[in-house]
Scaffold this motif. Structure first.
Motif, mmCIF file in Angstrom:
data_model
loop_
_atom_site.group_PDB
_atom_site.id
_atom_site.type_symbol
_atom_site.label_atom_id
_atom_site.label_comp_id
_atom_site.label_asym_id
_atom_site.label_seq_id
_atom_site.Cartn_x
_atom_site.Cartn_y
_atom_site.Cartn_z
ATOM 1 N N ALA A 80 0.863 -1.175 0.000
ATOM 2 C CA ALA A 80 0.000 0.000 0.000
ATOM 3 C C ALA A 80 0.897 1.221 0.000
ATOM 4 O O ALA A 80 2.005 1.188 0.536
ATOM 5 C CB ALA A 80 -0.903 0.021 1.234
ATOM 6 N N VAL A 81 0.417 2.290 -0.606
ATOM 7 C CA VAL A 81 1.145 3.553 -0.617
ATOM 8 C C VAL A 81 0.396 4.518 0.289
ATOM 9 O O VAL A 81 -0.823 4.678 0.174
ATOM 10 C CB VAL A 81 1.250 4.116 -2.048
ATOM 11 N N LEU A 82 1.121 5.153 1.193
ATOM 12 C CA LEU A 82 0.544 6.071 2.171
ATOM 13 C C LEU A 82 1.170 7.439 1.982
ATOM 14 O O LEU A 82 2.393 7.570 1.980
ATOM 15 C CB LEU A 82 0.819 5.559 3.592
ATOM 16 N N HIS A 83 0.321 8.458 1.791
ATOM 17 C CA HIS A 83 0.840 9.814 1.688
ATOM 18 C C HIS A 83 -0.134 10.799 2.320
ATOM 19 O O HIS A 83 -1.285 10.478 2.576
ATOM 20 C CB HIS A 83 1.161 10.185 0.232
ATOM 21 N N ARG A 84 0.369 11.994 2.581
ATOM 22 C CA ARG A 84 -0.455 13.042 3.187
ATOM 23 C C ARG A 84 -1.420 13.612 2.168
ATOM 24 O O ARG A 84 -1.079 13.757 0.994
ATOM 25 C CB ARG A 84 0.416 14.173 3.726
ATOM 26 N N ALA A 85 -2.618 13.931 2.625
ATOM 27 C CA ALA A 85 -3.637 14.582 1.811
ATOM 28 C C ALA A 85 -4.324 15.602 2.712
ATOM 29 O O ALA A 85 -5.353 15.320 3.313
ATOM 30 C CB ALA A 85 -4.623 13.559 1.261
ATOM 31 N N GLY A 86 -3.725 16.745 2.876
ATOM 32 C CA GLY A 86 -4.238 17.746 3.804
ATOM 33 C C GLY A 86 -4.067 17.274 5.236
ATOM 34 O O GLY A 86 -2.999 16.805 5.616
ATOM 35 N N SER A 87 -5.136 17.335 6.024
ATOM 36 C CA SER A 87 -5.042 16.882 7.420
ATOM 37 C C SER A 87 -5.181 15.367 7.542
ATOM 38 O O SER A 87 -5.002 14.813 8.620
ATOM 39 C CB SER A 87 -6.101 17.571 8.277
ATOM 40 N N ASP A 88 -5.502 14.711 6.447
ATOM 41 C CA ASP A 88 -5.615 13.251 6.417
ATOM 42 C C ASP A 88 -4.378 12.625 5.785
ATOM 43 O O ASP A 88 -3.566 13.306 5.169
ATOM 44 C CB ASP A 88 -6.831 12.811 5.584
#
Length: 164
Positions: A80-88
């Protein structure tokens, strides 16, 4: 042997994991493109270049993100790829290969992603999934994801979010 006991999740080390991650991305995209064609969203054909580029060079494609891998013994069975998306934080490309399905790898990747998101200061974890992926939708529901207002423009993508 207890399969779950031998399962672990870690951040990919591309000097060692690049080929396995690239193969999982190629499989993920090939299946997704085939399903999109079956569901009338695209015409059958070769993998679009933007997706082929991820499989050719995942380290560059996901620079700035955490690529998580599920490992059983010495074999990488999911990612899985995890990255920031604003506050999420946002999960992309969640994939468990056929040999690793029903092993708990998908749940382990989601749990690890939620923990990393929380540790990184995110308030939530979000993802999008095609509406025909019933098994994935069930998994996300069990993990506490709920429907969210869409941030996607593509038809038939369901947006989900959970607090972390």
């Amino acid at each position: 042997m207890n399969v779950a006991a031998s399962l672990s999740v870690r951040v990919a080390r591309f000097e060692r994991d690049a080929d396995a991650v690239a193969a999982m991305l190629a499989d993920y995209h090939a299946q997704t493109e085939a399903e999109k064609a079956e569901n009338g969203l695209t015409e059958p054909g070769p993998l679009p270049e933007r997706y082929a580029a991820e499989a050719r060079d995942p380290a560059s494609a996901f620079a700035g993100a955490e690529v998580l891998v599920a490992e059983r013994g010495a074999e990488l069975i999911g990612m899985a790829v995890l990255h920031r998306a604003g506050s999420d934080a946002e999960i992309k490309r969640l994939w468990v290969g056929p040999a690793g399905r029903r092993s708990g790898a998908g749940s382990a990747l989601l749990t690890d992603a939620a923990s990393r998101a929380r540790a990184g200061g995110a308030t939530g974890l979000r993802l999008s999934v095609w509406d025909w992926r019933i098994g994935a939708l069930a998994l996300y529901g069990r993990q506490g994801f709920e429907p969210a207002p869409s941030w996607e423009s593509r038809e038939r993508l369901v947006c989900l979010r959970r607090e972390v």
